[in-house]
Design a protein around this motif. Structure first.
Motif, mmCIF file in Angstrom:
data_model
loop_
_atom_site.group_PDB
_atom_site.id
_atom_site.type_symbol
_atom_site.label_atom_id
_atom_site.label_comp_id
_atom_site.label_asym_id
_atom_site.label_seq_id
_atom_site.Cartn_x
_atom_site.Cartn_y
_atom_site.Cartn_z
ATOM 1 N N UNK A 1 0.820 -1.216 0.000
ATOM 2 C CA UNK A 1 0.000 0.000 0.000
ATOM 3 C C UNK A 1 0.856 1.269 0.000
ATOM 4 N N UNK A 2 2.149 1.126 0.239
ATOM 5 C CA UNK A 2 3.030 2.281 0.354
ATOM 6 C C UNK A 2 3.751 2.526 -0.973
ATOM 7 N N UNK A 3 3.816 3.743 -1.367
ATOM 8 C CA UNK A 3 4.493 4.108 -2.616
ATOM 9 C C UNK A 3 5.940 4.478 -2.302
ATOM 10 N N UNK A 4 6.732 3.454 -1.978
ATOM 11 C CA UNK A 4 8.119 3.688 -1.587
ATOM 12 C C UNK A 4 9.061 3.359 -2.735
ATOM 13 N N UNK A 5 10.097 4.143 -2.923
ATOM 14 C CA UNK A 5 11.092 3.805 -3.949
ATOM 15 C C UNK A 5 11.972 2.648 -3.498
ATOM 16 N N UNK A 6 12.586 1.985 -4.451
ATOM 17 C CA UNK A 6 13.579 0.933 -4.176
ATOM 18 C C UNK A 6 12.983 -0.242 -3.396
ATOM 19 N N UNK A 7 11.696 -0.516 -3.600
ATOM 20 C CA UNK A 7 10.995 -1.551 -2.843
ATOM 21 C C UNK A 7 10.827 -2.820 -3.670
ATOM 22 N N UNK A 8 11.252 -3.958 -3.103
ATOM 23 C CA UNK A 8 11.101 -5.269 -3.722
ATOM 24 C C UNK A 8 10.454 -6.218 -2.714
ATOM 25 N N UNK A 9 9.678 -7.166 -3.228
ATOM 26 C CA UNK A 9 8.980 -8.138 -2.404
ATOM 27 C C UNK A 9 9.595 -9.518 -2.639
ATOM 28 N N UNK A 10 10.080 -10.147 -1.569
ATOM 29 C CA UNK A 10 10.743 -11.447 -1.681
ATOM 30 C C UNK A 10 9.710 -12.545 -1.454
ATOM 31 N N UNK A 11 9.574 -13.448 -2.425
ATOM 32 C CA UNK A 11 8.611 -14.547 -2.345
ATOM 33 C C UNK A 11 9.368 -15.805 -1.929
ATOM 34 N N UNK A 12 9.074 -16.282 -0.729
ATOM 35 C CA UNK A 12 9.832 -17.383 -0.132
ATOM 36 C C UNK A 12 9.181 -18.745 -0.332
ATOM 37 N N UNK B 1 19.902 -4.657 -7.503
ATOM 38 C CA UNK B 1 18.509 -4.214 -7.602
ATOM 39 C C UNK B 1 18.378 -2.706 -7.378
ATOM 40 N N UNK B 2 19.341 -2.133 -6.666
ATOM 41 C CA UNK B 2 19.294 -0.682 -6.396
ATOM 42 C C UNK B 2 19.241 0.109 -7.706
#
Length: 370
Positions: free
Chosen positions: A108-119, A366-367
């Motif tokens: 829900x947050x519009x943050x830069x440099x954000x990635x989601x790790x799927x475990x 990723x940066x």
């Protein structure tokens, strides 16, 4: 150039994803980068690497922070919390979100440099949740669908392929980055003194969750011919003992409880057994092979067949098949007893790809992609 990294996760309870992220954090810190671990709940069982800052947003009794009526409010609070950390220490160059609760809020947050790790396998988790009823299923489905339009990191090729092929989630991008392993530190920890069982034993490492299929494991133990005891490293010892009694193997269990350092137990085991219905990239298989311990695993989605290749394929068995698991356990015990020269090892190419410094470099790259 040194980077500032944030790792957001539900808690630091005794799970695999938590251990993976702490290993990654340790690699960043050793390379001179700055790491802030941001947890939703104050539940900590793992030991922390030196220099790691840990911040808890919602406290020990956070309640239903991701509930339908509270998610927006909780996300806003988390956003302010992260903003305060950045104001105090500087903006983040990379933010990694992990696990469903954190993902649902972070999405829900519009943050830069954000990635989601799927475990883990998305589809297998949803199948399991469906059995718990519609409320449980749709609660998890919300978290999975929140990943649509996001930048994802899958911890195995199998997870990435599943996401792309099923089309349930439509990511903005997806990268495959294996979990990090500090192999020298692993060997050092495995040499620490522990009060280990006398004689040969099997070992299983995993929380008492349906995903891990302890029922299949105990049935296989009952059907096996080797007669070795099983060391079960888990949190809920009472639950484990009750289930083992149901399958008639209570007297073959050794239950030392959750161990912050399970590696001496793994190193000295005759065999490590994984009986799961699904995984992401099963860390314990890699750790066991790196320590020269034989392994047997269900060929579950995802990860085991990316680890057990070549000659090790013979120790992959169909999931939910206790007879096949029992036969493979007997085969592996006999194989391990034949000669110390037959001790297994990780394929060198895979070992290089799993090295913590290499994995850290992949994450740092990723940066420039965000």
């Amino acid at each position: 150039m040194k980077k500032r990294v944030a790792i957001v996760i539900d808690s630091l309870a005794g799970g695999g994803a938590e251990r993976v992220m702490l290993t990654l954090a340790s690699s960043f810190l050793e390379a001179g980068h700055s790491v802030d671990m941001i947890t939703l709940e104050d539940d900590r069982e793992h030991s922390l690497p030196p220099g790691l800052r840990v911040h808890c947003c919602f406290g020990a009794k956070s309640g239903a922070i991701t509930g339908f009526w509270r998610a927006a409010q909780s996300a806003a609070k988390l956003g302010r919390f992260i903003g305060a950390i950045e104001a105090a220490h500087g903006p983040f160059d990379l933010i990694l979100s992990n696990l469903d609760k954190a993902n649902l809020l972070m999405a829900r947050l519009k943050l830069p440099h954000l990635f989601f790790v799927v475990h883990n396998s998305v589809e297998e988790e949803l199948k399991r949740q469906r059995k718990l009823g519609p409320l449980a299923y749709f609660s998890m489905l919300r978290a999975k669908l929140a990943l649509t339009g996001k930048r994802l990191v899958a911890v195995s090729r199998g997870i990435a392929d599943e996401i792309l092929q099923t089309g349930r989630i439509h990511p903005l991008s997806i990268e495959v980055i294996y979990n990090p392993f500090d192999f020298p530190a692993l060997a050092e920890k495995a040499s620490e003194p522990q009060d280990l069982p006398k004689g040969d034993y099997l070992v299983h490492v995993g929380r008492m969750a349906k995903q891990k299929r302890h029922d299949v494991l105990f049935q296989a133990l009952a059907q096996s011919r080797h007669g070795l005891p099983l060391v079960l490293l888990c949190q809920n010892v009472k639950k484990a003992r009750k289930l083992a009694k149901k399958y008639g193997v209570e007297d073959r269990l050794i239950l030392p409880g959750f161990q912050t350092n399970p590696y001496p137990w793994i190193k000295e085991a005759k065999l490590l057994v994984l009986s799961s219905d699904y995984e992401g990239l099963p860390t314990v298989l890699i750790e066991a092979l790196a320590l020269g311990t034989s392994v047997v695993s269900t060929d579950c989605p995802h990860g085991p067949n990316e680890i057990l290749t070549g000659e090790l394929k013979r120790f992959l068995v169909p999931r939910r098949d206790s007879a096949a698991l029992a036969a493979a356990m007997d085969d592996a015990v006999n194989h391990a007893a034949a000669s110390d020269a037959l001790r297994p090892a990780l394929p060198e190419s895979l070992r290089r790809e799993l090295e913590a410094t290499q994995v850290m470099a992949r994450y740092l790259a990723l940066c420039d992609k965000s």
